[in-house]
Design a protein around this motif. Structure first.
Motif, PDB file in Angstrom:
ATOM      1  N   ARG A 187     -10.606   5.368  15.018  1.00 55.75           N
ATOM      2  CA  ARG A 187      -9.283   5.821  15.427  1.00 55.75           C
ATOM      3  C   ARG A 187      -8.477   6.251  14.208  1.00 55.75           C
ATOM      4  NH1 ARG A 187      -7.670   4.476  20.494  1.00 55.75           N
ATOM      5  NH2 ARG A 187      -5.479   4.482  19.834  1.00 55.75           N
ATOM      6  N   GLY A 188      -7.583   7.198  14.388  1.00 48.90           N
ATOM      7  CA  GLY A 188      -6.760   7.681  13.290  1.00 48.90           C
ATOM      8  C   GLY A 188      -5.729   6.660  12.842  1.00 48.90           C
ATOM      9  N   LYS A 189      -5.467   6.661  11.565  1.00 45.50           N
ATOM     10  CA  LYS A 189      -4.487   5.723  11.013  1.00 45.50           C
ATOM     11  C   LYS A 189      -3.059   6.252  11.091  1.00 45.50           C
ATOM     12  CE  LYS A 189      -7.685   3.750   7.596  1.00 45.50           C
ATOM     13  NZ  LYS A 189      -7.912   3.527   6.143  1.00 45.50           N
ATOM     14  N   GLY A 190      -2.905   7.492  11.463  1.00 46.39           N
ATOM     15  CA  GLY A 190      -1.571   8.066  11.517  1.00 46.39           C
ATOM     16  C   GLY A 190      -1.069   8.427  10.131  1.00 46.39           C
ATOM     17  N   ARG A 191       0.184   8.108   9.851  1.00 48.51           N
ATOM     18  CA  ARG A 191       0.806   8.460   8.565  1.00 48.51           C
ATOM     19  C   ARG A 191       0.127   7.726   7.404  1.00 48.51           C
ATOM     20  NH1 ARG A 191       5.378   6.631   5.563  1.00 48.51           N
ATOM     21  NH2 ARG A 191       6.363   8.340   4.393  1.00 48.51           N
ATOM     22  N   ALA A 192      -0.362   6.528   7.665  1.00 47.94           N
ATOM     23  CA  ALA A 192      -1.024   5.762   6.596  1.00 47.94           C
ATOM     24  C   ALA A 192      -2.301   6.443   6.120  1.00 47.94           C
ATOM     25  CB  ALA A 192      -1.342   4.358   7.093  1.00 47.94           C
ATOM     26  N   GLY A 193      -2.913   7.257   6.970  1.00 51.91           N
ATOM     27  CA  GLY A 193      -4.115   7.955   6.564  1.00 51.91           C
ATOM     28  C   GLY A 193      -3.853   9.267   5.876  1.00 51.91           C
ATOM     29  N   ARG A 194      -2.570   9.716   5.877  1.00 55.32           N
ATOM     30  CA  ARG A 194      -2.229  10.997   5.258  1.00 55.32           C
ATOM     31  C   ARG A 194      -1.402  10.835   3.983  1.00 55.32           C
ATOM     32  NH1 ARG A 194      -0.605  11.712  10.605  1.00 55.32           N
ATOM     33  NH2 ARG A 194       1.585  11.800   9.948  1.00 55.32           N
ATOM     34  N   VAL A 195      -0.691   9.728   3.870  1.00 54.09           N
ATOM     35  CA  VAL A 195       0.221   9.529   2.741  1.00 54.09           C
ATOM     36  C   VAL A 195      -0.121   8.211   2.058  1.00 54.09           C
ATOM     37  CG1 VAL A 195       2.636   9.340   2.056  1.00 54.09           C
ATOM     38  CG2 VAL A 195       2.004  10.807   3.980  1.00 54.09           C
ATOM     39  N   ASP A 196      -0.037   8.203   0.721  1.00 51.95           N
ATOM     40  CA  ASP A 196      -0.238   6.968  -0.035  1.00 51.95           C
ATOM     41  C   ASP A 196       1.037   6.139   0.042  1.00 51.95           C
ATOM     42  OD1 ASP A 196      -2.803   7.692  -0.747  1.00 51.95           O
ATOM     43  OD2 ASP A 196      -2.167   8.714  -2.583  1.00 51.95           O
ATOM     44  N   LEU A 197       1.021   5.088   0.829  1.00 49.48           N
ATOM     45  CA  LEU A 197       2.193   4.235   1.012  1.00 49.48           C
ATOM     46  C   LEU A 197       2.238   3.184  -0.098  1.00 49.48           C
ATOM     47  CD1 LEU A 197       1.982   3.687   4.881  1.00 49.48           C
ATOM     48  CD2 LEU A 197       3.330   5.364   3.616  1.00 49.48           C
ATOM     49  N   VAL A 198       3.416   2.956  -0.658  1.00 48.95           N
ATOM     50  CA  VAL A 198       3.601   1.991  -1.741  1.00 48.95           C
ATOM     51  C   VAL A 198       3.761   0.598  -1.142  1.00 48.95           C
ATOM     52  CG1 VAL A 198       5.025   1.342  -3.712  1.00 48.95           C
ATOM     53  CG2 VAL A 198       4.689   3.759  -3.155  1.00 48.95           C
ATOM     54  N   ASP A 199       3.019  -0.352  -1.683  1.00 52.62           N
ATOM     55  CA  ASP A 199       3.098  -1.731  -1.225  1.00 52.62           C
ATOM     56  C   ASP A 199       4.290  -2.404  -1.892  1.00 52.62           C
ATOM     57  OD1 ASP A 199       2.707  -4.217  -0.241  1.00 52.62           O
ATOM     58  OD2 ASP A 199       0.815  -4.618  -1.301  1.00 52.62           O
ATOM     59  N   GLU A 200       5.308  -2.686  -1.115  1.00 52.37           N
ATOM     60  CA  GLU A 200       6.530  -3.307  -1.638  1.00 52.37           C
ATOM     61  C   GLU A 200       6.645  -4.784  -1.233  1.00 52.37           C
ATOM     62  OE1 GLU A 200       9.684  -0.923  -0.204  1.00 52.37           O
ATOM     63  OE2 GLU A 200       9.158   0.850  -1.419  1.00 52.37           O
ATOM     64  N   SER A 201       5.528  -5.405  -0.953  1.00 54.53           N
ATOM     65  CA  SER A 201       5.568  -6.812  -0.541  1.00 54.53           C
ATOM     66  C   SER A 201       5.800  -7.766  -1.708  1.00 54.53           C
ATOM     67  CB  SER A 201       4.256  -7.177   0.158  1.00 54.53           C
ATOM     68  OG  SER A 201       3.153  -7.029  -0.737  1.00 54.53           O
ATOM     69  N   GLY A 202       5.554  -7.333  -2.967  1.00 52.65           N
ATOM     70  CA  GLY A 202       5.721  -8.198  -4.117  1.00 52.65           C
ATOM     71  C   GLY A 202       4.456  -8.896  -4.561  1.00 52.65           C
ATOM     72  N   TYR A 203       3.415  -8.766  -3.791  1.00 53.23           N
ATOM     73  CA  TYR A 203       2.154  -9.398  -4.157  1.00 53.23           C
ATOM     74  C   TYR A 203       1.310  -8.451  -5.009  1.00 53.23           C
ATOM     75  CZ  TYR A 203       3.019 -13.137  -0.781  1.00 53.23           C
ATOM     76  OH  TYR A 203       3.544 -14.209  -0.108  1.00 53.23           O
ATOM     77  N   VAL A 204       0.379  -9.007  -5.733  1.00 52.43           N
ATOM     78  CA  VAL A 204      -0.562  -8.217  -6.524  1.00 52.43           C
ATOM     79  C   VAL A 204      -1.518  -7.513  -5.559  1.00 52.43           C
ATOM     80  CG1 VAL A 204      -2.367  -8.286  -8.278  1.00 52.43           C
ATOM     81  CG2 VAL A 204      -0.406  -9.833  -8.452  1.00 52.43           C
ATOM     82  N   PRO A 205      -1.786  -6.217  -5.796  1.00 56.61           N
ATOM     83  CA  PRO A 205      -2.718  -5.525  -4.896  1.00 56.61           C
ATOM     84  C   PRO A 205      -4.059  -6.247  -4.826  1.00 56.61           C
ATOM     85  CG  PRO A 205      -1.597  -3.968  -6.319  1.00 56.61           C
ATOM     86  CD  PRO A 205      -1.228  -5.322  -6.820  1.00 56.61           C
ATOM     87  N   GLY A 206      -4.551  -6.430  -3.626  1.00 54.58           N
ATOM     88  CA  GLY A 206      -5.825  -7.091  -3.420  1.00 54.58           C
ATOM     89  C   GLY A 206      -5.739  -8.597  -3.322  1.00 54.58           C
ATOM     90  N   TYR A 207      -4.529  -9.155  -3.319  1.00 55.08           N
ATOM     91  CA  TYR A 207      -4.356 -10.604  -3.235  1.00 55.08           C
ATOM     92  C   TYR A 207      -4.803 -11.087  -1.844  1.00 55.08           C
ATOM     93  CZ  TYR A 207      -2.089 -15.167  -3.396  1.00 55.08           C
ATOM     94  OH  TYR A 207      -1.842 -16.524  -3.372  1.00 55.08           O
ATOM     95  N   LYS A 208      -5.726 -12.049  -1.784  1.00 56.22           N
ATOM     96  CA  LYS A 208      -6.348 -12.458  -0.533  1.00 56.22           C
ATOM     97  C   LYS A 208      -5.475 -13.392   0.288  1.00 56.22           C
ATOM     98  CE  LYS A 208     -11.044 -12.057  -2.363  1.00 56.22           C
ATOM     99  NZ  LYS A 208     -12.333 -12.758  -2.600  1.00 56.22           N
TER     100      LYS A 208
END
Length: 221
Positions: A187-208
């Motif tokens: 299934r298509g991801k919508g806007r997330a599949g077309r644009v690089d969205l910035v992660d503003e959660s404050g966590y390190v990318p890839g944090y499990k």
């Protein structure tokens, strides 16, 4: 000197005066006379009713056209008539035979045939369609197959799944940026599949352990 002879008296009018008639009756009679004249003129100008063969020609010639104003029949309409009326039987009469007859009857620079050429083409087909019968009997048999018939409108055509098309639409074989636009289920991801969205959660990318802080705090209490 003036003429002194007496003038002869004018003869009296012996025609009896006309009796005044009813104006409504006069108007009705005039209207009836005009209607009868119009009906006679319409009957004189109206042509004869089309035959069953001509009706079939008129129905098939306008098939596939939005404006039913064409007066002649195109080649594809001729082929459809031969198929729908079962003039083509796949044995001694094929689509190729009907195309050859159409090309033979029509003019060199024309793409259509008239009703007279249509009848001539049917007579040409009758010679091969009914070989065991005479010319007149074969023509009658072909006319019997086509008289009063109308185009057969089939259902919606199903999409043909070809190898090339299925390969292009198989989502599991997408690569590169096209693959990133789909989730694992296809299934298509919508806007997330077309644009690089910035992660503003404050966590390190890839944090499990993303989103488990509140659970840890509540568990410690």
């Amino acid at each position: 000197m003036a003429d002194s002879r007496p003038k002869a008296p004018k003869p009296a009018n012996k025609t009896p005066p006309k009796s005044p008639g009813d104006p409504t009756k006069d108007k009705a009679a005039k209207r009836l006379s005009l209607e009868s004249e119009g009906a006679s003129e319409g009957a004189a100008t109206a042509g004869p009713e089309p035959s069953a063969l001509e009706e079939a020609f008129q129905r098939f010639k306008v098939h596939w056209y939005t404006r039913a104003t064409c007066k002649e029949m195109h080649g594809k309409n001729w082929s459809k008539l031969c198929r729908d009326c079962q003039v083509i039987n796949g044995k001694n009469m094929t689509v190729t035979d009907t195309d050859i007859v159409f090309s033979k009857i029509k003019g060199k620079s024309c793409r259509t045939i008239t009703f007279d050429q249509f009848k001539e083409a049917l007579e040409e087909l009758a010679k091969k369609r009914f070989k065991d019968k005479s010319g007149e009997e074969a023509a009658r048999e072909v006319h019997r197959l086509t008289e009063g018939k109308a185009p057969i409108i089939s259902g919606v055509m199903k999409a043909i799944s070809l190898l090339t098309v299925s390969r292009l639409t198989d989502k599991t074989k997408f690569t590169g940026s096209h693959k990133e636009r789909l989730d694992p289920s296809g299934r298509g991801k919508g806007r997330a599949g077309r644009v690089d969205l910035v992660d503003e959660s404050g966590y390190v990318p890839g944090y499990k352990h993303l989103g488990t802080y509140d659970q840890k705090v509540q568990g410690g209490k």
